[in-house]
Design an enzyme around this catalytic site. Structure first.
Site, mmCIF file in Angstrom:
data_model
loop_
_atom_site.group_PDB
_atom_site.id
_atom_site.type_symbol
_atom_site.label_atom_id
_atom_site.label_comp_id
_atom_site.label_asym_id
_atom_site.label_seq_id
_atom_site.Cartn_x
_atom_site.Cartn_y
_atom_site.Cartn_z
ATOM 1 N N ASP A 155 0.861 -1.182 0.000
ATOM 2 C CA ASP A 155 0.000 0.000 0.000
ATOM 3 C C ASP A 155 0.897 1.231 0.000
ATOM 4 O OD1 ASP A 155 -1.849 2.024 0.566
ATOM 5 O OD2 ASP A 155 -3.004 0.777 1.959
ATOM 6 N N ASP B 231 -3.452 7.378 -2.990
ATOM 7 C CA ASP B 231 -3.350 6.271 -2.026
ATOM 8 C C ASP B 231 -3.824 5.032 -2.770
ATOM 9 O OD1 ASP B 231 -3.521 4.592 0.171
ATOM 10 O OD2 ASP B 231 -5.016 5.788 1.249
ATOM 11 N N HIS C 180 -11.846 6.310 2.441
ATOM 12 C CA HIS C 180 -11.877 7.607 3.122
ATOM 13 C C HIS C 180 -11.790 8.760 2.149
ATOM 14 C CE1 HIS C 180 -7.436 7.309 2.632
ATOM 15 N NE2 HIS C 180 -7.684 6.018 2.824
ATOM 16 N N HIS D 53 -7.231 11.364 5.834
ATOM 17 C CA HIS D 53 -8.569 10.952 6.281
ATOM 18 C C HIS D 53 -9.364 12.208 6.596
ATOM 19 C CE1 HIS D 53 -8.060 6.533 6.643
ATOM 20 N NE2 HIS D 53 -6.798 6.891 6.609
ATOM 21 N N GLU E 95 -6.858 -1.011 -3.638
ATOM 22 C CA GLU E 95 -7.255 0.377 -3.377
ATOM 23 C C GLU E 95 -6.915 1.277 -4.554
ATOM 24 O OE1 GLU E 95 -5.090 2.233 -0.126
ATOM 25 O OE2 GLU E 95 -6.690 3.700 0.172
#
Ligand code: MN
Ligand code: MN
Length: 298
Positions: free
Chosen positions: A87, A98, A158, A166, A283
Site C-alpha cells: 500500500d 493512495d 476515506h 482521512h 485500493e
C-alpha cells in the site's frame, strides 16, 4: 469545481503511485524469500526518484496483517503462498494518491484477490455525485458475501483532502443506513478489504506501532522535544511517518515515545484480522466528476 492545476497534481501523484506498485510487483515476482524492509524502502525511494513524496510509509501486510504496518528492520518472509499487500501513498504539494495491490500465491489466494480487484473496479464504476456512500458499501458487502467471503467490517475507504489522508467522511465497505452523499470534486480512496469465510471479518489493533503522525502542536517546555517536534512538522506536516525515516537511533526512539505518551504524536497500531485469517486489499484513489469517478491511480 477543482482547478485544473490541482487536478493535474492529483493525477501526477496517482501516476507515480501506480508506477511504484508496478515496480514493486516486478521486484517481488519470482522471488521466494522477500525482505519486506527492502521492499518498503525501494518503494519510497522510487517515489522520490520520480518526483513525488511519500504521503505515508510504504505499508507491507502479509496475510492476517491487514494494514498500518511498515517494517523498521530487516525482515525476510518466505512467500510460498498467501496474500502480500503493498500500500503506497504519494503526494505532490499535499495532493495525495493512495493505492494498494495484493500479490497472491496459491490457488485459493489468487481467487480471493481476483474477486477483490473486480469488486473494487465495479464499485468505482457506480460512483456519481449524489449517490449515498452507504449504498455503495452495501453493494460491496453483498457481492463479497454472495461469493462466500467476508468483508473486513471495521476498515473503510476515506475522503482525501490536501495534506489530509482521512478528511472526515468514510467510504464504507458495508451497508450503512445513515450515510453521507458523494459530491462532485471530492477525492476518495476506496479500499475493500476481504477475507475468507473462516475469518472474523474484523481487525484489532496489535501492540506494534511503526507509523505515527503529528496530532497536536503544543509547546512542550522541553528544548530537545520541541526541536524534534519541529523537525517532524517541517518534514512531514500532519502526514504519517515512521521512525525509520528519522534514522532509528536510540534518542529518536525515546523522543517518539515521549511525544506519543504526551499525545503530541498519534500512533497507528498494526491492524490484524481477529481470527488470523489472511486478508486481501485493493485500493484506488478517485476524483468525483460530473460523469463519474476519474481514477488517478489506474
Ligand atoms: Mn492505502
Ligand atoms: Mn487508504
Amino acid at each position: 469545481m477543482l482547478k485544473d492545476e490541482i487536478i493535474e497534481k492529483y493525477l501526477m501523484a496517482g501516476r507515480i503511485a501506480k508506477q511504484t506498485l508496478n515496480f514493486i510487483y516486478n521486484e517481488i515476482s519470482s522471488k521466494l524469500y522477500i525482505d519486506v524492509l527492502e521492499i518498503a524502502e525501494k518503494a519510497e525511494n522510487y517515489i522520490i526518484r520520480n518526483g513525488g513524496k511519500p504521503a505515508f510509509p510504504c505499508n507491507v501486510g502479509f496475510n492476517a496483517i491487514a494494514a498500518h504496518y511498515t517494517p523498521i528492520t530487516k525482515e525476510v518472509i518466505e512467500f510460498r503462498e498467501g496474500l502480500l499487500k503493498i500500500d503506497v501513498g504519494v503526494h505532490i504539494d499535499g495532493y495525495i494518491a493512495d493505492t494498494a495491490i495484493t500479490i497472491a500465491r496459491g490457488r485459493e489466494y489468487h481467487e480471493i484477490s481476483r474477486i477483490n480487484k473486480t469488486i473494487l473496479d465495479d464499485v468505482i464504476s457506480m460512483i456519481s455525485p449524489g449517490k449515498k456512500l452507504g449504498e455503495l458499501g452495501s453493494f460491496i458487502e453483498a457481492r463479497v458475501s454472495k461469493l462466500g467471503y467476508k468483508v473486513i467490517r471495521n476498515l473503510s475507504g476515506h475522503l482525501i483532502d490536501r495534506y489530509n489522508l482521512h478528511a472526515g467522511k468514510n467510504f464504507p465497505n458495508v451497508r450503512e443506513f445513515f450515510s453521507q452523499t458523494i459530491k462532485e470534486g471530492e477525492i476518495y480512496a476506496i479500499e475493500p478489504f476481504i477475507t475468507f469465510s473462516y475469518g472474523s471479518g474484523e481487525v484489532y489493533g496489535g501492540r506494534i506501532v511503526t507509523i505515527y503522525s503529528l496530532s497536536k502542536i503544543k509547546k512542550l517546555k522541553d528544548k530537545r522535544l520541541d526541536k524534534f517536534k519541529k523537525e517532524i512538522l517541517n518534514r512531514f506536516g500532519p502526514l504519517p511517518f515512521t521512525p525509520r525515516w528519522l534514522n532509528n537511533k536510540e534518542d529518536v526512539v525515546d523522543s517518539i515515545n515521549q511525544l506519543y505518551k504526551r499525545g503530541v504524536l498519534r500512533g497507528y497500531p498494526v491492524l490484524i484480522e481477529s481470527k488470523g485469517a489472511p486478508v486481501s486489499q485493493f485500493e484506488h484513489t478517485v476524483i468525483v466528476t460530473e460523469e463519474g469517478a476519474l481514477v488517478t491511480t489506474a
